[in-house]
Design a protein around this motif. Structure first.
Motif, PDB file in Angstrom:
ATOM      1  N   CYS A  36      32.818 -36.954 -17.558  1.00 16.34           N
ATOM      2  CA  CYS A  36      32.148 -36.722 -16.541  1.00 16.34           C
ATOM      3  C   CYS A  36      32.020 -38.071 -15.676  1.00 16.34           C
ATOM      4  N   LEU A  37      31.945 -37.997 -14.311  1.00 14.81           N
ATOM      5  CA  LEU A  37      31.935 -39.126 -13.338  1.00 14.81           C
ATOM      6  C   LEU A  37      30.568 -38.794 -12.631  1.00 14.81           C
ATOM      7  N   ILE A  38      29.535 -39.604 -12.786  1.00 17.74           N
ATOM      8  CA  ILE A  38      28.239 -39.604 -11.900  1.00 17.74           C
ATOM      9  C   ILE A  38      28.346 -40.834 -10.872  1.00 17.74           C
ATOM     10  N   GLU A  58      18.439 -42.051   1.324  1.00 19.44           N
ATOM     11  CA  GLU A  58      18.552 -42.776   0.136  1.00 19.44           C
ATOM     12  C   GLU A  58      17.502 -42.152  -0.996  1.00 19.44           C
ATOM     13  N   ASP A  59      16.392 -41.821  -0.774  1.00 17.81           N
ATOM     14  CA  ASP A  59      15.394 -41.164  -1.490  1.00 17.81           C
ATOM     15  C   ASP A  59      15.991 -39.980  -2.143  1.00 17.81           C
ATOM     16  N   ASP A  60      16.567 -38.987  -1.533  1.00 16.78           N
ATOM     17  CA  ASP A  60      17.447 -37.816  -2.071  1.00 16.78           C
ATOM     18  C   ASP A  60      18.647 -38.254  -2.959  1.00 16.78           C
ATOM     19  N   VAL A  61      19.158 -39.265  -2.618  1.00 21.25           N
ATOM     20  CA  VAL A  61      20.385 -39.813  -3.299  1.00 21.25           C
ATOM     21  C   VAL A  61      19.875 -40.458  -4.634  1.00 21.25           C
ATOM     22  N   PHE A  66      19.603 -39.807 -10.479  1.00 18.10           N
ATOM     23  CA  PHE A  66      19.090 -39.873 -11.797  1.00 18.10           C
ATOM     24  C   PHE A  66      18.842 -38.331 -12.180  1.00 18.10           C
ATOM     25  N   GLN A  67      18.848 -37.382 -11.668  1.00 13.25           N
ATOM     26  CA  GLN A  67      18.902 -36.080 -12.098  1.00 13.25           C
ATOM     27  C   GLN A  67      20.287 -35.601 -12.707  1.00 13.25           C
ATOM     28  N   VAL A  96      18.398 -47.456 -15.277  1.00 11.86           N
ATOM     29  CA  VAL A  96      19.433 -46.313 -15.677  1.00 11.86           C
ATOM     30  C   VAL A  96      19.650 -45.971 -17.125  1.00 11.86           C
ATOM     31  N   ARG A  97      19.510 -47.173 -17.975  1.00 12.98           N
ATOM     32  CA  ARG A  97      19.479 -47.197 -19.388  1.00 12.98           C
ATOM     33  C   ARG A  97      18.206 -46.205 -19.903  1.00 12.98           C
TER      34      ARG A  97
END
Length: 172
Positions: A36-38, A58-61, A66-67, A96-97
């Motif tokens: 999978c690529l995120i 950017e807020d939506d991105v 993260f979702q 992220v971790r």
């Protein structure tokens, strides 16, 4: 007899300035049926309209990025998960971790190429994929190389020719 052995899922966090080869590297490493690529850029480009500024949504991105991490790392559907974004600092990588903490194996892939090479690669891009040079300069000089102290099991250092030098955490 059915094989009930659970496959080990590995999360790869790509890190480096724009133009250093993160997306190309992930594309070349991935196995489409298993991995999978995120990609933060893929999410961004999906949301932006033609006349939008690069950072307009950017807020939506960020929320969708993260979702996607949460959704794709909360099950064992994929063997490998590649998280593609600049991840310039320890602080960002730590955020992220926190979303991928349950994974037993995490590898940071650090792209350590000369600024000149990143600028040359970026010059070959077109459309929204082409990053303003001032942004590359800024991000390149802010980049903090990942370390094993951040909690990664391995760090792969990738040079401009694609050579990889690995650091591996030693568990006692």
């Amino acid at each position: 007899m059915e094989n009930t052995e659970k496959k080990r899922q590995t999360v790869f966090m790509l890190a480096g300035a724009p133009g250093c080869g993160k997306s190309t590297f992930a594309f070349n490493m991935m196995r489409p049926m298993d991995d999978c690529l995120i990609s933060r850029d893929n999410i961004r480009f999906m949301l932006l309209k033609d006349d939008d500024d690069y950072f307009a949504r950017e807020d939506d991105v960020r929320r969708m990025f993260f979702q996607a991490i949460k959704n794709n790392t909360s099950n064992d559907e994929f063997k490998n998960i590649f998280i593609d974004a600049t991840h310039l600092s320890h602080k960002v990588r730590s955020q992220v971790r926190n979303w991928i903490r349950r994974h037993p194996y995490q590898i940071a892939i650090s792209f350590e190429i000369p600024l000149k090479v990143a600028l040359e690669r970026n010059a070959q891009r077109t459309g929204r994929a082409k990053v303003p040079e001032t942004v590359i300069y800024n991000m390149y000089h802010r980049y903090e190389k990942p370390t094993l102290k951040e909690g990664f099991d391995e760090i792969w250092h990738v040079d401009a020719e694609g050579n990889i030098t690995k650091e591996v955490r030693v568990y006692e």
